[in-house]
Design a protein around this motif. Sequence first.
Motif, PDB file in Angstrom:
ATOM      1  N   LEU A 221       6.878   5.781  29.411  1.00 54.63           N
ATOM      2  CA  LEU A 221       8.165   4.777  30.333  1.00 54.63           C
ATOM      3  C   LEU A 221       8.946   5.320  30.926  1.00 54.63           C
ATOM      4  O   LEU A 221       8.982   3.778  32.575  1.00 54.63           O
ATOM      5  N   LEU A 222       9.618   5.909  31.076  1.00 55.39           N
ATOM      6  CA  LEU A 222      10.444   6.065  32.020  1.00 55.39           C
ATOM      7  C   LEU A 222      10.056   6.840  33.524  1.00 55.39           C
ATOM      8  O   LEU A 222      10.495   6.548  34.472  1.00 55.39           O
ATOM      9  N   ALA A 223       9.510   7.721  32.894  1.00 59.30           N
ATOM     10  CA  ALA A 223       8.572   8.351  34.335  1.00 59.30           C
ATOM     11  C   ALA A 223       7.820   7.067  35.199  1.00 59.30           C
ATOM     12  O   ALA A 223       7.828   6.355  36.442  1.00 59.30           O
TER      13      ALA A 223
ATOM     14  N   TYR B 213      -3.879  11.409  33.238  1.00 59.25           N
ATOM     15  CA  TYR B 213      -2.572  11.246  32.856  1.00 59.25           C
ATOM     16  C   TYR B 213      -2.449   9.965  33.604  1.00 59.25           C
ATOM     17  O   TYR B 213      -1.857   8.604  33.059  1.00 59.25           O
ATOM     18  N   ARG B 214      -2.766   9.620  34.475  1.00 60.29           N
ATOM     19  CA  ARG B 214      -2.181   7.971  35.037  1.00 60.29           C
ATOM     20  C   ARG B 214      -2.814   6.938  34.447  1.00 60.29           C
ATOM     21  O   ARG B 214      -2.875   5.969  34.986  1.00 60.29           O
ATOM     22  N   TYR B 215      -4.113   6.819  33.652  1.00 58.53           N
ATOM     23  CA  TYR B 215      -4.538   5.858  32.844  1.00 58.53           C
ATOM     24  C   TYR B 215      -4.009   5.382  31.970  1.00 58.53           C
ATOM     25  O   TYR B 215      -3.447   4.197  30.942  1.00 58.53           O
ATOM     26  N   LEU B 216      -2.450   6.458  31.245  1.00 59.93           N
ATOM     27  CA  LEU B 216      -1.652   5.873  30.565  1.00 59.93           C
ATOM     28  C   LEU B 216      -0.490   4.759  30.794  1.00 59.93           C
ATOM     29  O   LEU B 216       0.615   3.712  30.195  1.00 59.93           O
ATOM     30  N   ARG B 217      -0.938   4.760  32.700  1.00 63.68           N
ATOM     31  CA  ARG B 217       0.317   3.159  32.996  1.00 63.68           C
ATOM     32  C   ARG B 217      -0.542   1.986  32.882  1.00 63.68           C
ATOM     33  O   ARG B 217       0.515   1.362  32.256  1.00 63.68           O
ATOM     34  N   ASN B 218      -1.513   1.961  32.019  1.00 63.19           N
ATOM     35  CA  ASN B 218      -2.141   0.892  31.308  1.00 63.19           C
ATOM     36  C   ASN B 218      -2.076   0.286  30.198  1.00 63.19           C
ATOM     37  O   ASN B 218      -1.944  -0.486  30.098  1.00 63.19           O
ATOM     38  N   VAL B 219      -1.714   1.951  29.275  1.00 67.24           N
ATOM     39  CA  VAL B 219      -1.374   1.391  28.321  1.00 67.24           C
ATOM     40  C   VAL B 219       0.617   2.130  27.721  1.00 67.24           C
ATOM     41  O   VAL B 219       0.351   1.910  26.699  1.00 67.24           O
TER      42      VAL B 219
END
Length: 205
Positions: free
Chosen positions: A109-111, A54-60
């Motif tokens: 986004l909020l996280a 899930y940490r990849y989601l920070r990039n997108v």
Amino acid sequence: MLKKINLPITISSFLLSILGIVTIFSSSSQLGFQQIIFILFGLILYFFISNFDYRYLRNVKIHLYVISLILLFSVFILGTETRGVIRWIPFFGFNIQPSEFVKPVLIILLADLLYKKQSDWLNIFKSLMLILPVFLLVFIQPDLGTTFTILAIWMGMVFASNIELKKLIILFLIAIMSIPLAWVVLQDYQKQRIFTFLSSSKDPL
């Protein structure tokens, strides 16, 4: 792959899905079969996401947010009107509701914004600005239930960011003072839904 599956969540979701299918079938067999297809698709997506970092989601996250806004805008262009509202986009025989995809995107986004538990006024304001376009686009569909859900997501994420009690009280007071303004912009049937929720005896059916 199964080692990464959370059994309590999986079993609870499975039982809830069965209850949903039975309830929908009692109303419409066509909608019931559609729900089964959606659940099967959801299971595939669930197993995939469970094995996804899930940490990849920070990039997108920004890309996902922009796509979500485009989908919400497209509802007013491509969407079909049902019972006076425009919420769904027809897609290969199915109706897709973009506001459902927006919910997890907002949480991501909020996280990312609040993960350091920096619930200062600047971050709170930024978080509010992130949900505001989504909030307005969903509200004018109109979809009061999802609008409240989006607001609840924002409130829950801000609360989970370890916000100070003083700031929490101030936000609560601002929300209370905003009720008269919010009431003015509600349509009559939306007001009636709230009255019925507060006093179900007003509408026995």
